[in-house]
Design an enzyme around this catalytic site. Sequence first.
Site, PDB file in Angstrom:
ATOM      1  N   TYR A   1       0.847  -1.189   0.000  1.00 13.39           N
ATOM      2  CA  TYR A   1       0.000   0.000   0.000  1.00 13.39           C
ATOM      3  C   TYR A   1       0.888   1.246   0.000  1.00 13.39           C
ATOM      4  O   TYR A   1       1.360   1.705   1.016  1.00 13.39           O
ATOM      5  CB  TYR A   1      -0.920   0.013   1.216  1.00 13.39           C
ATOM      6  CG  TYR A   1      -1.932  -1.113   1.250  1.00 13.39           C
ATOM      7  CD1 TYR A   1      -2.168  -1.904   0.136  1.00 13.39           C
ATOM      8  CD2 TYR A   1      -2.648  -1.392   2.412  1.00 13.39           C
ATOM      9  CE1 TYR A   1      -3.088  -2.939   0.178  1.00 13.39           C
ATOM     10  CE2 TYR A   1      -3.583  -2.416   2.459  1.00 13.39           C
ATOM     11  CZ  TYR A   1      -3.783  -3.186   1.338  1.00 13.39           C
ATOM     12  OH  TYR A   1      -4.697  -4.218   1.383  1.00 13.39           O
TER      13      TYR A   1
ATOM     14  N   PRO B   1     -15.461  -4.592   1.121  1.00 11.92           N
ATOM     15  CA  PRO B   1     -16.743  -4.886   1.773  1.00 11.92           C
ATOM     16  C   PRO B   1     -17.868  -3.923   1.431  1.00 11.92           C
ATOM     17  O   PRO B   1     -19.033  -4.239   1.661  1.00 11.92           O
ATOM     18  CB  PRO B   1     -16.409  -4.803   3.266  1.00 11.92           C
ATOM     19  CG  PRO B   1     -15.281  -3.818   3.322  1.00 11.92           C
ATOM     20  CD  PRO B   1     -14.464  -4.086   2.085  1.00 11.92           C
TER      21      PRO B   1
END
Length: 300
Positions: free
Chosen positions: A74, A220
């Site tokens: 990341y 999600p």
Amino acid sequence: MNTAKMATTAPRPAAKSGTFKIGGEQPVHRLGYGTMQLTGAGVWGEPADRTEAIAVLRKSVELGIDLIDTADSYGPYVAEELIRETLYPYPAGLVIATKAGLLRTGPNAWVPCGRPEYLRQECEMSLRRLKAERIDLFQLHRVDPSVPAEDQYGLLRDLQREGKVRYVGLSEVNVAQIEAARQIVPIVSVQNLYNLTNRKYEDVLGYCAREEIGFIPWFPLATGNLAKAGSLLERTAQQLGAQPSQIALAWLLKKSPVMLPIPGTSKVKHLQENTAAALLELDDATMKELEQLKPEKPRA
């Protein structure tokens, strides 16, 4: 119920999401936080607003979140460095989960790399960046098809035996891969793509539930068309005085006791809204209605 408002007044709302014991030992609140969006565009480089990114990390702990998910890729490295800068020395009970196994060659570019020497290097560098003596949860970001899987799992076992890693997890795997890995090293978590409209890994979730392995759904909040005007999700959200994204998270939390959602955001406001999902209680009728939504076609 105005859950966004409740999140700003309820003490540590993440605690309302319930508790799961990672590895049967380490308790965490089931609603965590994922740091991928703390980086620049394409998960590349520094955040557009570094001050806000730091505020998000600080607020996450204040809201009761004690599971923070990150990865060496990341940024690369940016998210781990922000975590250390903001949260070190770490509060007692905070679990930081990181990952290795994906090379970055540019924005939105991800290349699997499971060579044992590379995974070891990245574990050592994550320890340094996080200023940690041991990584709480070290996850194989992808199983590299060009490297024998047993070599990748064996390296994770070695890191655990050496005390550099406490727990081991996998990402984007099927049941057969989990079982193969468990022959070599204990697996306590699986992080797969899963949400209300993409349930490709339903069998993996079922396996994790039976084996008491934490299931960490990434992406999600991919509600897609469900968040549009007039959708079933929007109607449900209006009835409960909530946001569609909160309904999607509340659905995940009720779906299984091993579910550990880690919604990510770069804004404090959205973090508060997401965490307020732990205050929502979906009844069986609502769950049944949501279950009947037609899932989108799985991603390739």
